[in-house]
Design an enzyme around this catalytic site. Structure first.
Site, PDB file in Angstrom:
ATOM      1  N   ALA A 160       4.891   3.620   3.274  1.00 61.96           N
ATOM      2  CA  ALA A 160       5.770   3.715   2.102  1.00 61.96           C
ATOM      3  C   ALA A 160       6.954   4.654   2.332  1.00 61.96           C
ATOM      4  CB  ALA A 160       4.979   4.152   0.879  1.00 61.96           C
ATOM      5  N   GLN A 178       1.023   4.009  -4.865  1.00 60.83           N
ATOM      6  CA  GLN A 178      -0.207   4.387  -5.581  1.00 60.83           C
ATOM      7  C   GLN A 178      -0.671   3.287  -6.531  1.00 60.83           C
ATOM      8  OE1 GLN A 178      -2.078   7.163  -5.305  1.00 60.83           O
ATOM      9  NE2 GLN A 178      -0.792   8.266  -3.855  1.00 60.83           N
ATOM     10  N   CYS A 230       0.644  15.277   0.302  1.00 65.05           N
ATOM     11  CA  CYS A 230       1.766  15.213   1.233  1.00 65.05           C
ATOM     12  C   CYS A 230       2.614  16.477   1.143  1.00 65.05           C
ATOM     13  CB  CYS A 230       2.638  14.000   0.935  1.00 65.05           C
ATOM     14  SG  CYS A 230       1.692  12.505   0.814  1.00 65.05           S
TER      15      CYS A 230
HETATM   16  C1  PLP Z   1       3.934   7.531  -4.381  1.00 62.65           C
HETATM   17  C2  PLP Z   1       3.942   7.668  -2.905  1.00 62.65           C
HETATM   18  N1  PLP Z   1       5.010   7.243  -2.202  1.00 62.65           N
HETATM   19  C3  PLP Z   1       5.074   7.341  -0.879  1.00 62.65           C
HETATM   20  C4  PLP Z   1       4.035   7.883  -0.155  1.00 62.65           C
HETATM   21  C5  PLP Z   1       4.137   7.946   1.353  1.00 62.65           C
HETATM   22  O1  PLP Z   1       3.416   6.892   1.888  1.00 62.65           O
HETATM   23  P1  PLP Z   1       3.106   6.780   3.456  1.00 62.65           P
HETATM   24  O2  PLP Z   1       2.004   7.744   3.715  1.00 62.65           O
HETATM   25  O3  PLP Z   1       2.679   5.365   3.633  1.00 62.65           O
HETATM   26  O4  PLP Z   1       4.352   7.076   4.182  1.00 62.65           O
HETATM   27  C6  PLP Z   1       2.908   8.342  -0.822  1.00 62.65           C
HETATM   28  C7  PLP Z   1       1.802   8.993  -0.075  1.00 62.65           C
HETATM   29  O5  PLP Z   1       1.213   9.937  -0.534  1.00 62.65           O
HETATM   30  C8  PLP Z   1       2.851   8.224  -2.226  1.00 62.65           C
HETATM   31  O6  PLP Z   1       1.793   8.633  -2.909  1.00 62.65           O
END
Ligand code: PLP
Length: 387
Positions: free
Chosen positions: A74, A188, A333
């Protein structure tokens, strides 16, 4: 002893059925070929597997397989959507002067940081909408923020910290008579609530496999075909993914993502009902400790998220004392920083309550015993710290 896992919003374990499908795409006796190899059977078989995965994801999202662009997750999908739209307008359409993007203060950093980058490098002005005290963005706020030069609205379907659900269909209805595109970060949402690009009427949508029992490091961007959304590529190379994202496709990852999508399509509704009952039980148990605040909306929330703040305890000490329960304070994150969660601050929580916020997130493998054990452990720890 293994800690109880309550961090499914950070990442999910791979479903054993997914792992099995992936394992069949790695070794000499499996489907290991390069999907871009056109001259032999190994390549054709791998191509068939990634195209079948594309169909599985498209079916889940009610999209056309040709609208799916594979990415690494994402974060990359959000970058491609946001930067891709603006750079296309600048380079191909020669649009000059400031452009405007509407997003919200509670988006993931994977949206907020590309927005900052665009402000700095592409003469983009960004409006950050503020949610209400329950973490909801009112679609009317989007309408009120629109300008003639608004080229993009980017909102998440489900908030990663709070679990609050944005009424995406209502937002897109308000954009009907405006040329701005609608991008949705659905990282999510997939696997937790029904996701339908046609019913929501979105132009771009980001998904990530590791949030729905697929592997990490793989995801997709939905790019609408009619009317066609045009993007400037962010990764250049062999022209894969119709020129939008170069790089050899990872057959095993994609087969895993496809199988994960197939399982969600079949099991999401029953999973959701079961998980919601567990979440409600967890909330009742935690609420009984006293002086506990729910962060997020009591009704418009995903079944999987439960974000609570415990008054009168230090957040970091609480987290450190909860070694037997794997939870997250704020978004996983962002857990490298110890500043209070910007999402909890945006819904008006004090620094103390924001620091004392814990995100419990449940999933496919959460059991009733896990809930009982978590309630007992959190009650014990919070009571001891308060005492
Ligand atoms: C709402 C949202 N967007 C983006 C991401 C990032 O996704 P990815 O780990 O696939 O890069 C996350 C991950 O926690 C998320 O919760």
């Amino acid at each position: 002893m293994k800690a109880l896992y309550f961090d499914y919003a950070a990442t999910t374990p791979v479903d054993p059925r997914v792992a099995e499908a992936m394992a069949a795409c790695l070794t000499m006796d499996g489907n290991f070929g390069n999907p871009a190899s056109r001259s032999h059977r190994y390549g054709w078989q791998a191509e068939q597997a990634v195209e079948s995965a594309r169909r599985q994801l498209a079916d889940l999202l009610n999209a056309d397989p040709r609208e799916i662009v594979w990415t690494s997750g994402a974060t990359e999908s959000n970058n491609l959507a946001l930067k891709g739209v603006v750079e296309h307008l600048r380079d191909a359409e020669q649009v000059q002067g400031p452009l405007h993007i509407i997003t919200s203060a509670i988006e993931h950093k994977a949206v907020l940081d590309p927005c900052k980058w665009l402000e700095k490098h592409q003469n983009v002005e960004v409006t950050l909408l503020t949610p209400d005290a329950d973490g909801l963005i009112d679609p009317q706020q989007v309408k009120d923020a629109l300008r003639d030069n608004t080229c993009l609205v980017s909102l998440m379907a489900v908030n990663n910290e709070l679990g609050t659900i944005t009424d995406i269909a209502a937002v897109s209805a308000l954009l009907n008579d405006h040329p701005a595109l609608l991008h949705v970060d659905a990282a999510q949402a997939v696997g937790k609530i029904p996701v339908d690009v046609k019913a929501w009427d979105v132009d771009l949508m980001s998904v990530s496999a590791h949030k729905f029992y697929g592997p990490k490091g793989i995801g997709a961007l939905f790019v609408r075909r009619e009317p066609q959304v045009k993007l400037a590529a962010q990764i250049h190379g062999g022209g894969h993914e119709r020129g939008m994202r170069s790089g050899t496709l990872a057959t095993h990852q994609l087969v895993g993502l496809g199988e994960a999508a197939r399982i969600v399509a079949e099991e999401q509704a029953t999973d959701e009902a079961r998980i919601r009952a567990l979440r409600n039980k967890l909330w009742q148990g935690l609420e009984a400790i006293g002086d506990v605040y729910l962060n997020g909306h009591a009704v418009h929330g995903s079944a999987n998220h439960l974000n609570v703040s415990f008054a009168g305890v230090d957040g970091e000490i609480l987290l450190a004392s909860l070694a037997k329960v794997a939870v997250s304070s704020g978004s996983a994150c962002n857990s490298a920083t110890v500043a209070p969660s910007y999402v909890l601050k945006a819904i008006g929580r004090s620094d103390d309550l924001a620091h004392a916020g814990l995100r419990f997130s449940l999933g496919r493998f959460t059991s009733e015993d896990d809930i009982d054990a978590a309630i007992a452990e959190v009650s014990r720890v919070v009571t001891a710290l308060r005492g």
